[in-house]
Design a protein around this motif. Structure first.
Motif, mmCIF file in Angstrom:
data_model
loop_
_atom_site.group_PDB
_atom_site.id
_atom_site.type_symbol
_atom_site.label_atom_id
_atom_site.label_comp_id
_atom_site.label_asym_id
_atom_site.label_seq_id
_atom_site.Cartn_x
_atom_site.Cartn_y
_atom_site.Cartn_z
ATOM 1 N N LEU A 265 0.823 -1.208 0.000
ATOM 2 C CA LEU A 265 0.000 0.000 0.000
ATOM 3 C C LEU A 265 0.861 1.264 0.000
ATOM 4 C CD1 LEU A 265 -2.863 -1.103 2.408
ATOM 5 C CD2 LEU A 265 -2.913 -0.950 -0.085
ATOM 6 N N SER A 266 1.985 1.233 0.695
ATOM 7 C CA SER A 266 2.888 2.390 0.667
ATOM 8 C C SER A 266 3.457 2.599 -0.723
ATOM 9 C CB SER A 266 4.031 2.199 1.667
ATOM 10 O OG SER A 266 3.544 2.134 2.987
ATOM 11 N N ALA A 267 3.814 1.507 -1.382
ATOM 12 C CA ALA A 267 4.398 1.602 -2.715
ATOM 13 C C ALA A 267 3.381 2.108 -3.734
ATOM 14 C CB ALA A 267 4.947 0.247 -3.145
ATOM 15 N N VAL A 268 2.153 1.599 -3.668
ATOM 16 C CA VAL A 268 1.149 2.027 -4.644
ATOM 17 C C VAL A 268 0.758 3.491 -4.419
ATOM 18 C CG1 VAL A 268 -0.976 1.363 -3.415
ATOM 19 C CG2 VAL A 268 -0.899 1.239 -5.896
ATOM 20 N N PHE A 269 0.770 3.926 -3.163
ATOM 21 C CA PHE A 269 0.491 5.337 -2.861
ATOM 22 C C PHE A 269 1.590 6.229 -3.431
ATOM 23 C CE2 PHE A 269 1.068 8.997 0.019
ATOM 24 C CZ PHE A 269 -0.162 9.616 -0.167
ATOM 25 N N SER A 270 2.828 5.727 -3.422
ATOM 26 C CA SER A 270 3.937 6.524 -3.952
ATOM 27 C C SER A 270 3.872 6.637 -5.475
ATOM 28 C CB SER A 270 5.284 5.913 -3.539
ATOM 29 O OG SER A 270 5.539 4.698 -4.232
ATOM 30 N N VAL A 271 3.221 5.684 -6.132
ATOM 31 C CA VAL A 271 3.048 5.757 -7.581
ATOM 32 C C VAL A 271 1.997 6.793 -7.939
ATOM 33 C CG1 VAL A 271 2.309 4.480 -9.639
ATOM 34 C CG2 VAL A 271 3.756 3.364 -7.944
ATOM 35 N N HIS A 272 0.909 6.818 -7.162
ATOM 36 C CA HIS A 272 -0.195 7.752 -7.426
ATOM 37 C C HIS A 272 -0.857 8.059 -6.091
ATOM 38 C CE1 HIS A 272 -3.798 9.595 -8.944
ATOM 39 N NE2 HIS A 272 -3.524 9.311 -10.211
ATOM 40 N N SER A 273 -0.800 9.313 -5.666
ATOM 41 C CA SER A 273 -1.330 9.687 -4.351
ATOM 42 C C SER A 273 -2.840 9.462 -4.247
ATOM 43 C CB SER A 273 -1.000 11.150 -4.040
ATOM 44 O OG SER A 273 -1.567 12.010 -5.027
ATOM 45 N N GLY A 274 -3.516 9.367 -5.389
ATOM 46 C CA GLY A 274 -4.951 9.106 -5.368
ATOM 47 C C GLY A 274 -5.312 7.784 -4.740
ATOM 48 N N PHE A 275 -4.362 6.844 -4.695
ATOM 49 C CA PHE A 275 -4.640 5.563 -4.067
ATOM 50 C C PHE A 275 -4.853 5.705 -2.559
ATOM 51 C CE2 PHE A 275 -2.747 3.657 -7.954
ATOM 52 C CZ PHE A 275 -3.769 2.772 -8.247
ATOM 53 N N GLY A 276 -4.487 6.860 -2.003
ATOM 54 C CA GLY A 276 -4.742 7.083 -0.585
ATOM 55 C C GLY A 276 -6.211 7.068 -0.238
ATOM 56 N N GLU A 277 -7.066 7.438 -1.205
ATOM 57 C CA GLU A 277 -8.515 7.440 -0.987
ATOM 58 C C GLU A 277 -9.206 6.272 -1.690
ATOM 59 O OE1 GLU A 277 -9.992 9.428 1.131
ATOM 60 O OE2 GLU A 277 -8.010 10.281 1.548
#
Length: 366
Positions: A296-308
Motif C-alpha cells: 500500500l505504501s508503494a502504490v500510494f507513492s506511484v499515485h497519491s490518489g490511491f490514498g482514498e
C-alpha cells in the motif's frame, strides 16, 4: 475421445476449451468448486509481460509468452469473454533514487534479446502523453508489446461456458488420490479414460516430489479518481510492484454487483489489481501486515490518489514451481502432465497447452 482433466484451474480450463471444440467428451475433476475462486488463476493479475519477465526468466519464457499472446484472443472468445484482453503495452518506472535500478533492468533485457532494443524510454513529458497521471515520474520505459488478460473474468466466464456444454461433466469437491495411464483414482474408485490430463498444480506432489509453492499476495483497489490505463510496474531494490487496471469489471455496468463475474463493484469506479510479493512458502493464510504496508505504501507513492481508494478484496495463493522455475510437460501413454508455470500462468498457459497437446494426444496427427 473420453478424456479426464484433473485440476480445473487456469491450465485445466485452457485444456478444456481446446479439447471441447474438437468434440471430445470431458470429465473435469477439482478439489474445490467449479467457480474456481480458490485457483491461483483467479488470484492472478493476468499480465502478459514477456519482456518484463525476461530479466529473471529464461528466453523460452519469452518465446512461449509471445505465442500465448497470439492465442489468447480466440481462447477468450471460446470462453465467452469478448472484452477481457488488453494489448496496449505496459509502463515500467521508478522513483528518482532508484533510476539506476530501472536502467539496469532495461539493460538486462536488451542484452538478452534483440527485440528488447526497441523498448522506448520516456521522459516525464512523453510519459504524460501516454499516462497523464504518471507524469510526476521523471523517467519510464514503454513496453508496447505487452498487455493483460482479465483473469477473474476468464475464470468466471469459462465456468459458465464449460458448465453449459453437454459434453462436460464436473466432478466438484473431489480429491483425486492418484493418476496413472488412462486412470483416475478417487474416493476408493477407479475410472478409466482414453486420455488423462494432470493439471493439479501443487496437488500433483505425489508425482512431482520437487514441486514447490510460491506464495503471492494481491490487493483489489477501487477508485473513480484514478485513471491509469496500462499495467504499470514500479522497480524498487526490494520488490517490483505492479498495478494492473481492470476498467470497470463489466462494460457499461450500472449495478453494484456483476452476477457473471461474481464480483461486487462501485459503478463508475475502476478496479486495480496490485501485487508484488513472491514468498517461498506454501502458506495460503491471509496477507501479512508487512506485505500490506509495503504494497500500500508503494502504490500510494506511484499515485497519491490511491490514498482514498477502497480496498475491496485481498487475495493470497500459491503458484506451483520447480527449482528452475520453468514449466514441465510429461507425455506418456494415455497421460499428459502439465505443471510448474510459476508466476507466468497467463503468459504461458495457452502456448504450453498447445505444445502439450501436439506432443501428446495429437502427436499422431502431426
Amino acid at each position: 475421445m473420453n478424456i479426464a482433466i484433473v485440476g480445473a484451474g487456469l491450465v485445466g480450463r485452457v485444456l478444456a476449451l481446446n479439447l471441447i471444440k474438437e468434440g471430445h467428451t470431458l470429465t473435469l475433476f477439482d478439489k474445490s468448486s467449479k467457480e474456481g475462486t480458490n485457483a491461483a488463476g483467479f488470484t492472478a493479475a493476468g499480465m502478459l509481460a514477456p519482456f518484463a519477465e525476461l530479466e529473471t526468466a529464461e528466453s523460452v519464457i519469452f518465446e512461449h509468452g509471445k505465442r500465448s499472446m497470439e492465442l489468447w484472443g480466440d481462447l477468450l472468445k471460446e470462453a465467452g469473454v469478448y472484452d477481457g484482453l488488453q494489448l496496449k503495452g505496459s509502463v515500467i518506472t521508478a522513483h528518482p533514487q532508484d533510476i539506476a535500478e530501472l536502467d539496469h533492468f532495461i539493460t538486462s533485457l536488451r542484452n538478452k534479446i534483440e527485440e528488447a532494443k526497441d523498448i522506448e524510454m520516456l521522459d516525464s513529458q512523453e510519459l504524460s502523453k501516454l499516462e497523464p497521471e504518471l507524469e510526476h515520474h521523471a523517467k519510464a520505459f514503454y513496453l508496447k508489446d505487452e498487455g493483460q488478460v482479465d483473469a477473474q473474468r476468464f475464470i468466471a466466464f469459462s465456468t459458465n461456458t464449460l458448465s453449459m456444454s453437454p459434453n462436460i461433466t464436473w466432478m466438484e469437491h473431489t480429491q483425486v488420490d492418484k493418476i496413472e495411464s488412462g486412470k483416475v483414482f478417487y474416493s476408493d474408485k477407479v475410472e478409466e479414460y482414453d486420455w488423462v490430463f494432470d493439471s493439479r498444480g501443487l496437488g500433483a506432489k505425489e508425482h512431482f516430489p520437487d514441486l514447490r509453492g510460491v506464495r503471492g499476495e494481491v490487493f483489489w483497489l477501487e477508485s473513480s479518481e484514478i485513471n491509469i490505463t496500462r499495467p504499470t510496474r514500479l522497480l524498487h531494490p526490494r520488490y517490483k510492484i505492479y498495478i494492473v487496471p481492470r476498467e470497470n469489471g463489466c462494460e457499461g455496468i450500472e449495478l453494484d454487483y456483476c452476477k457473471e463475474c461474481n464480483i461486487s463493484q462501485e459503478p463508475g469506479a475502476k478496479r486495480y489489481v496490485v501485487g508484488a510479493t513472491e514468498i517461498e512458502s506454501e502458506d495460503t493464510s491471509p496477507m501479512s501486515v508487512r506485505s500490506s504496508l509495503e504494497l500500500l505504501s508503494a502504490v500510494f507513492s506511484v499515485h497519491s490518489g490511491f490514498g482514498e481508494a477502497r480496498i475491496v478484496n485481498t487475495e493470497t495463493n500459491c503458484r506451483p514451481a520447480f527449482k528452475d522455475n520453468l514449466p514441465r510437460i510429461e507425455n506418456s501413454e494415455k497421460l499428459t502432465r502439465i505443471n510448474g508455470l510459476y508466476r507466468h500462468g497467463y503468459l504461458l498457459a495457452p502456448a504450453i497447452v498447445e505444445k502439450a497437446l501436439n506432443e501428446g494426444i495429437y502427436k499422431d496427427k502431426k
